[in-house]
Design a protein around this motif. Structure first.
Motif, PDB file in Angstrom:
ATOM      1  N   MET A   1      -3.561 -42.699   0.534  1.00 16.68           N
ATOM      2  CA  MET A   1      -4.796 -43.364   0.102  1.00 16.68           C
ATOM      3  C   MET A   1      -5.898 -42.379  -0.271  1.00 16.68           C
ATOM      4  N   GLN A   2      -5.555 -41.090  -0.272  1.00 14.90           N
ATOM      5  CA  GLN A   2      -6.585 -40.103  -0.573  1.00 14.90           C
ATOM      6  C   GLN A   2      -7.139 -40.295  -1.985  1.00 14.90           C
ATOM      7  N   GLN A   3      -6.239 -40.657  -2.929  1.00 13.86           N
ATOM      8  CA  GLN A   3      -6.683 -40.857  -4.306  1.00 13.86           C
ATOM      9  C   GLN A   3      -7.692 -42.014  -4.389  1.00 13.86           C
ATOM     10  N   ALA A   4      -7.424 -43.065  -3.631  1.00 18.36           N
ATOM     11  CA  ALA A   4      -8.345 -44.204  -3.605  1.00 18.36           C
ATOM     12  C   ALA A   4      -9.701 -43.793  -3.031  1.00 18.36           C
ATOM     13  N   LEU A   5      -9.692 -42.989  -1.984  1.00 15.14           N
ATOM     14  CA  LEU A   5     -10.951 -42.503  -1.400  1.00 15.14           C
ATOM     15  C   LEU A   5     -11.716 -41.617  -2.383  1.00 15.14           C
ATOM     16  N   ASP A   6     -10.975 -40.799  -3.124  1.00 10.88           N
ATOM     17  CA  ASP A   6     -11.616 -39.933  -4.126  1.00 10.88           C
ATOM     18  C   ASP A   6     -12.298 -40.771  -5.211  1.00 10.88           C
ATOM     19  N   ILE A   7     -11.613 -41.837  -5.652  1.00 10.26           N
ATOM     20  CA  ILE A   7     -12.188 -42.742  -6.663  1.00 10.26           C
ATOM     21  C   ILE A   7     -13.443 -43.413  -6.107  1.00 10.26           C
ATOM     22  N   LEU A   8     -13.350 -43.883  -4.865  1.00 13.28           N
ATOM     23  CA  LEU A   8     -14.481 -44.552  -4.221  1.00 13.28           C
ATOM     24  C   LEU A   8     -15.696 -43.633  -4.156  1.00 13.28           C
ATOM     25  N   LYS A   9     -15.442 -42.378  -3.788  1.00 13.30           N
ATOM     26  CA  LYS A   9     -16.550 -41.431  -3.651  1.00 13.30           C
ATOM     27  C   LYS A   9     -17.113 -41.044  -5.015  1.00 13.30           C
ATOM     28  N   LYS A  10     -16.242 -40.846  -6.001  1.00 19.26           N
ATOM     29  CA  LYS A  10     -16.683 -40.400  -7.325  1.00 19.26           C
ATOM     30  C   LYS A  10     -17.528 -41.463  -8.028  1.00 19.26           C
ATOM     31  N   TYR A  11     -17.066 -42.719  -7.990  1.00 15.99           N
ATOM     32  CA  TYR A  11     -17.736 -43.762  -8.780  1.00 15.99           C
ATOM     33  C   TYR A  11     -18.686 -44.647  -7.968  1.00 15.99           C
ATOM     34  N   TRP A  12     -18.422 -44.807  -6.663  1.00 13.59           N
ATOM     35  CA  TRP A  12     -19.259 -45.700  -5.863  1.00 13.59           C
ATOM     36  C   TRP A  12     -20.074 -44.971  -4.791  1.00 13.59           C
ATOM     37  N   GLN A  13     -19.891 -43.662  -4.674  1.00  8.97           N
ATOM     38  CA  GLN A  13     -20.645 -42.832  -3.731  1.00  8.97           C
ATOM     39  C   GLN A  13     -20.522 -43.295  -2.272  1.00  8.97           C
ATOM     40  N   HIS A  14     -19.330 -43.803  -1.902  1.00 17.78           N
ATOM     41  CA  HIS A  14     -19.071 -44.153  -0.502  1.00 17.78           C
ATOM     42  C   HIS A  14     -17.940 -43.271   0.025  1.00 17.78           C
ATOM     43  N   ASP A  15     -18.025 -42.891   1.284  1.00 14.12           N
ATOM     44  CA  ASP A  15     -17.022 -42.000   1.877  1.00 14.12           C
ATOM     45  C   ASP A  15     -15.865 -42.751   2.528  1.00 14.12           C
ATOM     46  N   THR A  16     -16.112 -44.006   2.929  1.00  7.20           N
ATOM     47  CA  THR A  16     -15.070 -44.769   3.616  1.00  7.20           C
ATOM     48  C   THR A  16     -15.049 -46.207   3.096  1.00  7.20           C
ATOM     49  N   PHE A  17     -13.897 -46.852   3.276  1.00  5.21           N
ATOM     50  CA  PHE A  17     -13.771 -48.268   2.930  1.00  5.21           C
ATOM     51  C   PHE A  17     -14.218 -49.121   4.112  1.00  5.21           C
ATOM     52  N   ARG A  18     -14.678 -50.323   3.791  1.00  2.49           N
ATOM     53  CA  ARG A  18     -14.936 -51.309   4.843  1.00  2.49           C
ATOM     54  C   ARG A  18     -13.616 -52.005   5.174  1.00  2.49           C
ATOM     55  N   GLU A  19     -13.492 -52.459   6.394  1.00  2.00           N
ATOM     56  CA  GLU A  19     -12.313 -53.236   6.792  1.00  2.00           C
ATOM     57  C   GLU A  19     -12.396 -54.612   6.110  1.00  2.00           C
ATOM     58  N   PRO A  20     -11.352 -55.156   5.457  1.00  6.51           N
ATOM     59  CA  PRO A  20      -9.997 -54.626   5.292  1.00  6.51           C
ATOM     60  C   PRO A  20      -9.740 -54.114   3.863  1.00  6.51           C
ATOM     61  N   GLN A  21     -10.746 -53.494   3.232  1.00  3.48           N
ATOM     62  CA  GLN A  21     -10.598 -53.056   1.831  1.00  3.48           C
ATOM     63  C   GLN A  21      -9.399 -52.126   1.635  1.00  3.48           C
ATOM     64  N   GLU A  22      -9.233 -51.177   2.541  1.00  2.00           N
ATOM     65  CA  GLU A  22      -8.168 -50.182   2.374  1.00  2.00           C
ATOM     66  C   GLU A  22      -6.790 -50.844   2.379  1.00  2.00           C
ATOM     67  N   GLU A  23      -6.570 -51.797   3.306  1.00  2.00           N
ATOM     68  CA  GLU A  23      -5.283 -52.484   3.386  1.00  2.00           C
ATOM     69  C   GLU A  23      -5.016 -53.311   2.125  1.00  2.00           C
ATOM     70  N   ILE A  24      -6.070 -53.944   1.581  1.00  5.05           N
ATOM     71  CA  ILE A  24      -5.922 -54.746   0.355  1.00  5.05           C
ATOM     72  C   ILE A  24      -5.547 -53.852  -0.815  1.00  5.05           C
ATOM     73  N   ILE A  25      -6.225 -52.723  -0.933  1.00  6.22           N
ATOM     74  CA  ILE A  25      -5.949 -51.778  -2.026  1.00  6.22           C
ATOM     75  C   ILE A  25      -4.525 -51.244  -1.925  1.00  6.22           C
ATOM     76  N   ARG A  26      -4.074 -50.943  -0.717  1.00  8.33           N
ATOM     77  CA  ARG A  26      -2.705 -50.441  -0.528  1.00  8.33           C
ATOM     78  C   ARG A  26      -1.700 -51.504  -0.981  1.00  8.33           C
ATOM     79  N   SER A  27      -1.974 -52.762  -0.663  1.00  9.31           N
ATOM     80  CA  SER A  27      -1.085 -53.853  -1.068  1.00  9.31           C
ATOM     81  C   SER A  27      -0.974 -53.932  -2.587  1.00  9.31           C
ATOM     82  N   VAL A  28      -2.107 -53.816  -3.270  1.00 11.46           N
ATOM     83  CA  VAL A  28      -2.110 -53.878  -4.742  1.00 11.46           C
ATOM     84  C   VAL A  28      -1.356 -52.690  -5.323  1.00 11.46           C
TER      85      VAL A  28
END
Length: 630
Positions: A1-28
């Protein structure tokens, strides 16, 4: 999920996902069909935007809300992400060109309404696009048991057959268990991964207060909580009236509704976002895409239509996870007013048929004709000509729009706009010199508080009714006032346009859709009854009532809502209450309701203390039902 975190930080300026965003993204990213039920403020859009940015190709987003589509496209553009929305009013040729741009222009997101999928050629073009994900927003609209069901959503399952290897994602902020199951079935989701975030908001206190004087109670709440606040009202006039009243009480307040020009909307919203205004008084047009974390209080001064809307609107408070309040002020007459506003204006089959037939006559459409034709339409003239109740007729037109029979243009505004450009004392002088115009001018001034401050849409039917004059007489007056430099005056001739998506078939058309009308009416009645239960139930935690409505069983009281506070409150000493009342009456007189609210007493405690003081001849009740010192 590092790539997803990098995208989040680059475009949305957030360092972490809120629960359960990360699990949803992994499913997709794993290519699974996914269902995400995330209450308002949970960050649903990130759940499809981040994986779409990781994957090659284009994300197709299906949404019924033009305002939301435009808002998300604008937000993505600010992040240098290419997105496009195919909203209404776009010609077939232009639509074709835009779809070409999606194929060759390196776009990442294509937003369109479900109605666009009604055209087979659009589906054919979408099949040729490099779609990497289909996100269905506001997915409750696909269910016949959901609020605002739209049959056009049922076409999405056909799209799934054309994109067999593309994951589909359904997103909604509010859906009961029955609606959730129906969404999965209607969209044809295959063994979807289900993610449900609890509807519980541990920091949000739901407060229901019965009050005779809502303005006084609002004043108390805003004084005690000077942080950013939203007050939801029912109509545009109330926005202007209440914000003006709050300003006169010393609060910094602005307003927001769908009738404002874009520039004014943005200016008022920014004044509140930047905290130059403590309060924004708004209709339910306010809130789309608004993400202000430190809202302390959301106040509703009228009953909401349903708990789905109330939960979303109240939920705009406390997103920073600090203590916040969702306040609902209730007057004894509000339930009857709500019935008149929400239930008595529901069109039945007979009325729907009348509106449809009258509409075809009004626009002079012959039987078997009208498809794909657009007609200028003046709603006020239509209702006036056929003596139709405006609110009920508008609901009938909206139903025909949702069913895909016709498309009512988004620019549905009054046809006349005016603003007084001379001071009010000069207007009074004009009236004294022109007594024949007095009733019409006073009718305008009484019904449009902001008419000196801004260009104001005028409901000419309302003014002619109040002043007992004809439309022609009012028009002549407005033209004279404009010529004399008393007002600025604009008339657009028609306030809307209607496009027919089907040929006129009278009985056949109405019979085909009437079952949906009856079902939707039953749902709206049931939803309003749930609102009445929410405000009337004096024996249950308000948070539990909300959770139970959404089929989330909770047996523990929240401890912070109006019910819990009352239940946990220590018994009040009658002597202390009596002394507090005496202190208040030193300055001025009050009625029992005002004393109750000012001192935060229960009705029973207030009555008991007042009786004690009356029996001891410390206070008396005057002819205005106000208590004064003896």
């Amino acid at each position: 999920m590092q790539q997803a975190l990098d995208i989040l930080k680059k475009y949305w300026q957030h360092d972490t996902f809120r629960e359960p965003q990360e699990e949803i993204i992994r499913s997709v990213l794993d290519g699974k069909d996914t269902f995400a039920l995330m209450p308002t403020g949970g960050g649903k859009s990130v759940c499809f935007q981040v994986p779409a940015m990781i994957k090659d190709g284009l994300c197709l987003v299906i949404s019924p809300l033009v305002a939301l589509m435009k808002d998300q496209v604008n937000n993505l553009a600010k992040r240098d992400i290419k997105a496009i929305a195919l909203t209404g009013g776009i010609s077939t040729d232009e639509l074709s060109d835009l779809l070409d741009n999606c194929k060759f222009g390196n776009y990442k997101f294509l937003y369109l309404s479900p109605e666009r999928l009604q055209a087979d050629w659009v589906i054919e073009r979408i099949k040729d696009l490099p779609i990497n994900l289909v996100a269905v927003d506001e997915a409750h609209c696909v269910s016949q048991w959901g609020h605002d069901f739209r049959p056009a959503y049922l076409k999405i399952s056909a799209l799934k057959k054309h994109l067999p290897h593309v994951p589909f994602m359904a997103l909604t902020a509010s859906a009961t268990q029955r609606v959730q199951e129906d969404i999965v079935k209607q969209l044809g989701l295959e063994s979807p991964a289900l993610f449900k975030k609890s509807f519980a908001r541990e920091n949000l206190a739901y407060m229901v207060f019965e009050t005779e004087d809502k303005l006084l109670r609002i004043q108390q709440i805003l004084t005690k909580n000077p942080q950013p606040s939203i007050i939801y009202v029912r109509n545009r006039k109330a926005c202007h009236d209440l914000s003006g009243q709050l300003q006169s009480l010393g609060f910094s307040a602005t307003f927001y509704h769908g009738g404002l020009k874009e520039k004014e909307k943005e200016a008022n919203m920014q004044a509140w976002m930047k905290e130059k205004a403590q309060v924004i008084v708004a209709t339910n047009a306010f809130g789309m895409g608004i993400d202000k974390a430190n809202v302390r209080t959301v106040i509703h001064i009228q009953l909401p239509e349903n708990l789905e809307n109330y939960y979303q609107e109240a939920g705009r408070a406390g997103r920073n996870r600090e203590k916040a309040y969702g306040v609902l002020l209730v007057h004894p007459s509000d339930i009857n007013i709500g019935k008149q506003q929400f239930l008595e204006v529901l069109p039945d089959k007979k009325f729907l048929k009348e509106v449809y037939n009258r509409l075809n006559s009004f626009l002079q459409i012959a039987y078997g004709e009208g498809i794909d034709e657009t007609y200028p339409f003046n709603f006020n003239s239509f209702c006036q000509q056929y003596k139709l109740p405006a609110a009920k007729a508008y609901n009938a037109l909206q139903f025909l729009d949702r069913q895909g029979i016709l498309t009512l243009s988004q620019q549905f505004t009054e046809k006349v706009t005016i603003q007084f450009i001379i001071p009010s004392k000069e207007v009074m002088r004009y009236i004294s010199l022109n007594p024949a115009d007095e009733e019409m001018i006073l009718a305008i001034l009484r019904n449009y508080a902001g008419v000196f401050d801004m260009e104001t849409p005028l409901n000419s039917t309302l003014i002619t009714k109040k002043a007992k004059v004809s439309e022609e007489t009012l028009t002549n007056l407005l033209e004279r006032l404009a010529q004399k430099g008393v007002i600025s005056y604009r008339s657009s001739g028609n306030d809307s346009s209607i496009t027919f998506n089907e040929v006129r078939e009278d009985e056949h058309t109405i019979n085909r859709i009437s079952k949906f009308l009856e079902q939707q009416n039953d749902i709206k009645i049931s939803q309003f009854e749930s609102v009445v239960h929410f405000v009337s139930d004096k024996d249950t935690c308000k948070s539990r009532l909300i959770l139970n409505y959404f089929d989330e069983k909770e047996n523990t009281d929240c401890g912070i809502c109006s019910y819990c506070i009352t239940k946990n409150r220590k018994p009040v000493s009658p002597l202390d209450s009596a002394n507090a009342i005496l202190n208040l009456l030193k300055d001025t007189s009050y009625n029992s309701k005002q004393l109750e609210e000012l001192l935060g007493l229960t009705p029973q405690d207030t009555v008991f203390a007042l009786q004690l003081l009356m029996e001891n001849n410390r206070i008396t009740l005057n002819t205005n039902n106000l208590y004064t010192l003896q």
